[in-house]
Design an enzyme around this catalytic site. Structure first.
Site, PDB file in Angstrom:
ATOM      1  N   THR A  47       1.500  31.998  75.433  1.00 32.21           N
ATOM      2  CA  THR A  47       0.143  31.942  74.844  1.00 32.21           C
ATOM      3  C   THR A  47      -0.778  31.249  75.857  1.00 32.21           C
ATOM      4  OG1 THR A  47       0.678  29.930  73.614  1.00 32.21           O
ATOM      5  CG2 THR A  47       0.882  32.019  72.441  1.00 32.21           C
ATOM      6  N   LYS A  76       8.508  29.043  75.807  1.00 34.10           N
ATOM      7  CA  LYS A  76       7.056  29.043  75.938  1.00 34.10           C
ATOM      8  C   LYS A  76       6.527  27.775  75.279  1.00 34.10           C
ATOM      9  CE  LYS A  76       4.111  29.858  73.490  1.00 34.10           C
ATOM     10  NZ  LYS A  76       3.202  29.059  72.605  1.00 34.10           N
ATOM     11  N   THR A 123      10.402  22.321  70.772  1.00 30.72           N
ATOM     12  CA  THR A 123       8.998  22.637  70.973  1.00 30.72           C
ATOM     13  C   THR A 123       8.736  24.116  70.964  1.00 30.72           C
ATOM     14  OG1 THR A 123       7.138  22.450  72.422  1.00 30.72           O
ATOM     15  CG2 THR A 123       9.252  22.645  73.475  1.00 30.72           C
ATOM     16  N   GLU A 175      -0.983  21.639  78.654  1.00 37.67           N
ATOM     17  CA  GLU A 175      -2.375  22.052  78.821  1.00 37.67           C
ATOM     18  C   GLU A 175      -3.152  21.047  79.676  1.00 37.67           C
ATOM     19  OE1 GLU A 175      -2.692  24.753  74.775  1.00 37.67           O
ATOM     20  OE2 GLU A 175      -3.281  22.644  74.705  1.00 37.67           O
ATOM     21  N   ASN A 220      -8.755  23.388  74.801  1.00 38.34           N
ATOM     22  CA  ASN A 220      -8.657  23.275  73.352  1.00 38.34           C
ATOM     23  C   ASN A 220      -9.990  23.229  72.620  1.00 38.34           C
ATOM     24  OD1 ASN A 220      -5.793  23.291  72.711  1.00 38.34           O
ATOM     25  ND2 ASN A 220      -5.761  21.595  74.166  1.00 38.34           N
ATOM     26  N   SER A 228     -12.154  30.954  70.202  1.00 38.09           N
ATOM     27  CA  SER A 228     -13.302  31.819  70.499  1.00 38.09           C
ATOM     28  C   SER A 228     -13.035  32.660  71.730  1.00 38.09           C
ATOM     29  CB  SER A 228     -14.559  30.987  70.653  1.00 38.09           C
ATOM     30  OG  SER A 228     -14.284  29.835  71.417  1.00 38.09           O
TER      31      SER A 228
END
Lengths: 411, 411
Positions: free
Chosen positions: B159, B185, B196, B283, B406, B411
């Site tokens: 993702t 992932k 996770t 991230e 994040n 969007s």
């Protein structure tokens, strides 16, 4: 004064708090870390002032916190010394010695016993703080004590704060006007595991120290202990309340005195107002968020779920991005480890129902929800449908500003 | 493929994992959320394959997780369907129905029973996921199943990941070569409260499902459960292991079989390698950090303190800023709520002693410590001096990248 831009959530003006009989103060520039701003506050209380306090539960509490913990059982106060720029935390025997010397200096300057002096320090952790910094400064400050303006002590205790935090209440007890003034500092390292960072409240109400302590402990739970900026709990969290007793009414000697309730409510208003101001000055904050949880199996369970949501970096970054990402609220409910039934869960953003019975609400309106997210003050409500437990936790969003401020705090 | 720049911690190359007898797969583009990339993985296992799994403890677990939980006790597997782009979490009765239909489609395509099909979904929470998306896609995928290359399934399940995650081990048991391949992932919503996000491990070792389950449960604690990116726990965390039994050695029927230890160690290496890759693709990550706690009163206590440090936004932003701000490590120890004695605490950054006996270490070298912080892989060690408990938690730093990713994920 502030190294960072002033919070967009800063108040437009500051309350002009009145003098409180029996309280005088002065601020000074000791050059502890900051230049060209005040960083020391000396406050003096008249004889007969009672004291109460709530201190951090951190296992690595600062030397000043240890000092306060040792002296609070005495229940009396004549002086308060606060410095910003250095927390005097994790400074070993040197820190302990420094605290004792500072209390000595203040006691000499004010003409009282060192055990009647309360201390608080805020700033960098792990840097030794020499008491020499205070010696001359406190003597000099003691020569120019005043009863106003209250914005000066509020400014002197700031660190990464972008605005000073003041709040006051005037209430009538037995037909007499009684005043409560409070100041606070705090912007990061804020989590509701204890009173946040530093806050000092004074009143002219005559009230016995154990009663003041009981009221403080009761109302800290729904104010300072119900806020979180970043889930990090300071080594220095200190909330102290001082009552000079000058208000000319009979003293409150017991929590069963019905006036304790009246006074406690006003105290709670001041604490909550200050706590909300801390959130509104949360490092990098652009939005204030109230997280309400209802229908939990108990108030404590509701609180833990509200905190799980308010602490979640994914929820907070979505709010920063004005993204109505209620799926992340679901995630935060799920990870809290508290009783929750996915298929009974409902979520509202403001008055907008976004999820119901464990899935997206029928009639969910993405456009309306997105429009709501553009507001500066947001309300998230989670209904668990299990019981009567409820709680509210106050927080702010997580933005680039937080990263910028904390990536280079020491340098 | 990646919407965000590839992590600076991405591997320079990917392992070329071998085929494993009894396992074939295909990936496909179902257009669930992403365009022009694969988002569905269909994997088939030969008859006789045993299965084990570890699933999220979230109270709001996804429909696919519920499905796996119901079918794991059977201990056998013939198929696996994974999609990215939609988590099918918090989707109510529709989600449950969608999962059952997807298993039906896969069972028909593979010629097995739906209860032998395992499912996992990852992506946005709260959006309904129609099983129609899978119908034709799975039938078509089943016509072109292959045994390699393993990078394809690793890519299809990504993702916000910026690189695919693969790891494998080859070991010798009874003189026979046994293989373990794994993919994973995960990049955000990562916390060590459970395995996770998604990870799938296959082996040709003949091993009874209860033994595989026991080994998986044992080794997940020090691998996937010992990592944190942002303290947020997913609704979809799923780790599944499949053993085809094709390796031509006597099966392991009991955890007391000495070969279970040998096999378990290799399994652990694969799990830890995958878990570390998740952290390295955290991230916005620019640094990988190992937090070691030793001298705690128990391993569990050491783990909670290590997690408190690894989850602390203030510690993580300081690391992002290459700031040797060990005072924030003290803060995180203090807030963990575990036994700790400030005056016995020692902290090392790499081999550099920065704090000892509750204060800054004599001979502390700010320049050397700052230089150390510029590295890409950092080791923080906290010694509590209380007992023998120890634990390690793996994390990454907290940067502007995390906020950017994040703040606009949906969007």
């Amino acid at each position: 004064m502030a190294a960072h831009p002033v919070s967009p959530l800063a108040p437009k003006s500051y309350p002009d708090l009145p003098e409180i009989a029996g309280v005088r103060f002065a601020t000074a520039e000791a050059g502890i870390k900051y230049k060209n701003r005040t960083d020391v506050l000396l406050m003096a209380f008249d004889e007969g002032t009672t004291a109460a306090g709530v201190l951090t539960r951190s296992k690595c509490s600062s030397a000043a916190v240890d000092w306060c913990r040792a002296n609070l059982p005495g229940g009396v106060a004549r002086g308060l010394v606060v410095n910003s720029g250095n927390a005097n935390a994790f400074t070993g025997a040197k820190g302990k010695q420094s605290v004792a010397m500072t209390a000595d200096y203040a006691a000499k300057a004010l003409g009282c016993s060192p055990s009647e002096v309360f201390l608080a320090s805020t700033g960098v952790i792990g840097e030794p703080l020499s008491a020499d910094k205070f010696a001359g400064v406190l003597d000099e400050a003691a020569t120019r004590m005043a009863e106003t303006p209250w914005i000066e002590p509020a400014k002197a205790i700031m660190t990464t704060d972008t605005f000073p935090k003041l709040s006051g209440a005037i209430l009538e007890i037995d037909g007499v006007e009684v005043k409560i003034n409070g100041i606070a500092k705090g912007s990061g390292m804020i989590a509701p595991d204890m009173a946040t960072m530093l806050s000092f409240v004074v009143t002219d109400m005559p009230i016995a120290a154990p009663v003041l302590q009981a009221l403080l402990a009761r109302h800290v739970d729904t104010s300072f202990n119900a806020i979180t900026v970043d889930s990090d709990t300071s080594t220095s969290d200190t909330l102290l309340a001082f009552a000079t007793g000058k208000a000319g009414v009979e003293p409150i000697q017991s929590v069963d005195d019905p006036r304790a309730e009246t006074f406690g409510e006003a105290l709670r208003d001041v604490l909550l107002d200050l706590a909300i101001q801390v959130v509104r000055d949360g490092e990098g904050a652009t939005k204030q968020v109230s997280v309400h949880v209802e229908g939990a199996t108990s108030d404590a369970s509701a609180f833990r779920i509200a905190k799980s949501i308010a602490d979640s970096p994914l929820v907070k970054t979505a709010i920063a991005g004005e993204d109505a990402n209620w799926g992340r609220v679901v995630m935060a409910v799920g990870k809290a480890g508290e009783p929750a039934d996915r298929d009974k869960l409902a979520i509202r953003f403001g008055d907008l129902l976004v999820a119901k019975d464990g899935e997206r609400a029928p009639g969910y309106d993405e456009a309306a929800t997105s429009a709501y997210m553009k507001g500066e003050e947001l309300e998230l409500t989670v209904s668990l449908g299990l019981g009567e437990g409820r709680a509210t936790v106050y927080t702010c969003d997580l933005t680039h500003g937080y990263i910028t401020i904390n990536g280079d705090y020491r340098s």
